[in-house]
Design an enzyme around this catalytic site. Structure first.
Site, PDB file in Angstrom:
ATOM      1  CB  SER A  23      -8.070   0.627   5.705  1.00  0.00           C
ATOM      2  OG  SER A  23      -8.874   1.805   5.745  1.00  0.00           O
ATOM      3  CB  SER A  44      -8.005   3.493   2.893  1.00  0.00           C
ATOM      4  OG  SER A  44      -7.120   2.896   3.753  1.00  0.00           O
ATOM      5  CE  LYS A  88      -3.892   2.147   2.851  1.00  0.00           C
ATOM      6  NZ  LYS A  88      -4.800   1.819   3.962  1.00  0.00           N
TER       7      LYS A  88
HETATM    8  N1  GLN Z   1     -13.074   4.352   6.691  1.00  0.00           N
HETATM    9  C1  GLN Z   1     -12.415   4.545   7.615  1.00  0.00           C
HETATM   10  C2  GLN Z   1     -11.900   6.042   7.754  1.00  0.00           C
HETATM   11  O1  GLN Z   1     -12.261   6.779   6.699  1.00  0.00           O
HETATM   12  C3  GLN Z   1     -11.147   3.665   7.979  1.00  0.00           C
HETATM   13  C4  GLN Z   1     -10.013   4.043   7.084  1.00  0.00           C
HETATM   14  C5  GLN Z   1      -8.885   3.119   7.496  1.00  0.00           C
HETATM   15  O2  GLN Z   1      -8.914   2.127   8.190  1.00  0.00           O
HETATM   16  N2  GLN Z   1      -7.619   3.752   7.138  1.00  0.00           N
HETATM   17  O3  GLN Z   1     -11.327   6.440   8.552  1.00  0.00           O
END
Ligand code: GLN
Length: 489
Positions: A179, A155, A80
């Site tokens: 994410s 994400s 990532k």
């Molecule tokens: N969707 C969640 C957020 O926007 C989780 C994102 C993540 O785990 N990095 O914070």
């Protein structure tokens, strides 16, 4: 004919060690696959083809000359784009870091290199990991291989899609509020968020430090256990890592749930959860029951506060973590002389950050500001303790807790991106896990009736119970066929 890119790491490991295939062949196969499907998927933000082919040759030499080689020798992995890989771009899916080249390896990356794994490239993500759809990536969204009109989740959507589309063998994601598990659920792959402190965050660009963990996204549970063996461990560079005796996660790859006690929290299977998702989760529970487990419905009384609690903590930490991106030290800088430092910072940040990141910095700054700190941030920390206690109570009596990973299957591109609250609601089942700091895995557990979209089962364990959740996940996988179904590309 089975192509090499279709195989798992544990299948390829032996073929490489025995000299049945060369690493160069395998890496070529991955890049051929990328060439064939990446146009549809857009999983990567950058590819490291030259470096990957060069390391493949080196590892082949080591194997041929019977020199010592690492445990993941020749296995391709995608990273990532919020983890540093020396001398390559780390963009975090953001304009502000577009020109940033890493000056060191993240600890996880150094460990993978030491294990002779091969880095294929960096994957797309929501900008600074803020999102559940990968649509806010500065380079454009990633598409879901199961239906390219839909999001892959986020994400770590690039990693999820790349694994599902066979554009890599393994991938790393990071999970602050879901994410890793969200894309795993939307792309029918396996993803785990470990107990807080198990995996070093050194070299991961921070979003919300007290919540996040790096972790694997893989094609099956055994690969997940295998990769964990190389990621977990104390790191002097990250003082939140925990120093515990080494565990071999492959020892948990056992087909057995006899006498397992499952808790099913009713809050996660009620209103707002898609009917097909509910059914798939109940079917999974019955399946495990049939294999010797028992279940009971339970309640997590403070769970309704999890989402607001998470977003206050995550945004507050983000506002502080992202203060360093001012255009002076890293990446993007406006090409204008304002003669006023405040204006320079403001312009760099206004243009360099996308809308969602700016929104969170503003809200986080507000929650931390004097006069509001007690009402928002401090209160959220107190609620966090209550939520953590809910989980502690459950694990006094039960081995695991089962929930859907996501309340619904992958949604359409464009469906939620302009409505932040509806996007935040997608995290309802995943964020409580990060708030509590306990581990959870998402595995494939079905497909929707109408559109055949993947559904994920979330298996949550007590602190340090990764071996238990891996065992339950493996048992479920071995007794079902969902993980064998692949997208048609
Ligand atoms: N969707 C969640 C957020 O926007 C989780 C994102 C993540 O785990 N990095 O914070």
């Amino acid at each position: 004919m089975t192509h090499l890119y279709e195989l798992t790491a544990h299948e390829l490991q032996d073929m490489i060690k025995n000299g049945e295939i060369s690493v160069a062949e395998l890496v070529q196969s991955i890049f051929q696959r990328i060439e064939a499907v990446e146009d549809k998927i857009h999983g990567y933000s950058s590819l490291h083809k030259k470096e990957a082919l060069a390391s493949a040759k080196e590892i082949d030499k080591k194997i041929k000359n019977k020199k010592k080689f690492g445990g993941l020798a020749g296995i391709p992995i995608a990273i990532k784009d919020n983890m540093n890989v020396l001398n390559t771009q780390t963009s975090c899916g953001s304009h502000i870091l577009e020109s940033y080249i890493s000056v060191y390896d993240a600890t996880v990356v150094a460990r993978l290199k030491q294990a002779d794994s091969i880095i294929i490239g960096k994957t797309r993500m929501d900008e600074f990991a803020m999102g559940s759809s990968t649509e806010s990536c500065y380079y454009g969204p990633t598409y879901n291989p199961w239906d390219i009109n839909r999001v892959p989740g986020g994400s770590s959507g690039g990693s999820g899609s790349a694994v599902a589309a066979n554009e890599t063998i393994l991938a790393l994601g990071s999970d602050t509020g879901g994410s890793i598990r969200c894309p795993a659920s939307f792309t029918s792959t396996v993803g785990i968020k470990t107990t807080y402190g198990m995996i070093s965050r050194y070299g991961l660009v921070s979003y919300a430090c007290s919540l996040e963990q790096i972790g694997p996204i893989t094609k099956d549970v055994k690969d997940c256990a295998l990769l964990l063996n190389y990621l977990v461990g104390y790191d002097p560079y990250d003082n939140t890592t925990i120093n515990r005796p080494k565990v071999n996660y492959l020892d948990s790859i056992i087909n057995d749930v006899n006498k397992l006690k499952i808790a099913v929290p009713k809050e996660f299977l009620g209103e707002g959860i898609n009917e097909d998702v509910k059914k798939a989760v109940w079917d999974a529970i019955s399946k495990l029951e049939g294999l010797g487990a028992s279940y009971e419905e339970v309640s997590l009384p403070h769970i309704n506060y999890a989402l607001p609690c998470y977003y206050i903590i995550a945004m507050s930490e983000a506002s502080s973590n992202l203060a360093r991106f001012d255009g002076m030290r890293y990446g993007f800088r406006v090409n204008e002389d304002f003669n006023e430092w405040n204006k320079v910072y403001a312009e760099n940040r206004r243009i360099g950050f996308g809308a969602e990141v700016r929104r969170r910095i503003i809200l986080g700054t507000y929650a931390l500001s004097s006069g509001y700190y007690d009402a928002y941030y401090l209160k959220a920390l107190k609620v966090r303790t209550l939520i953590k206690r809910d989980f502690e109570e459950i694990f006094k009596k039960f081995d695991v807790l089962l929930t859907p990973t996501m309340p619904f299957p992958a949604f359409k591109i464009g469906e939620k991106i302009r409505d932040p609250l509806s996007m935040y609601l997608a995290d309802i089942c995943t964020v409580p896990i990060n708030i509590a700091g306990v581990p959870a895995i998402s595995i494939p557990c079905g497909f929707t009736k109408k559109d055949s979209l993947p559904i994920g089962l979330q298996i949550v364990g007590n602190f340090f119970a990764e071996p238990i959740i891996l065992k339950v996940a493996y048992t479920f996988e071995q007794n079902t066929e969902f993980h064998k179904r692949k997208p048609n590309l």
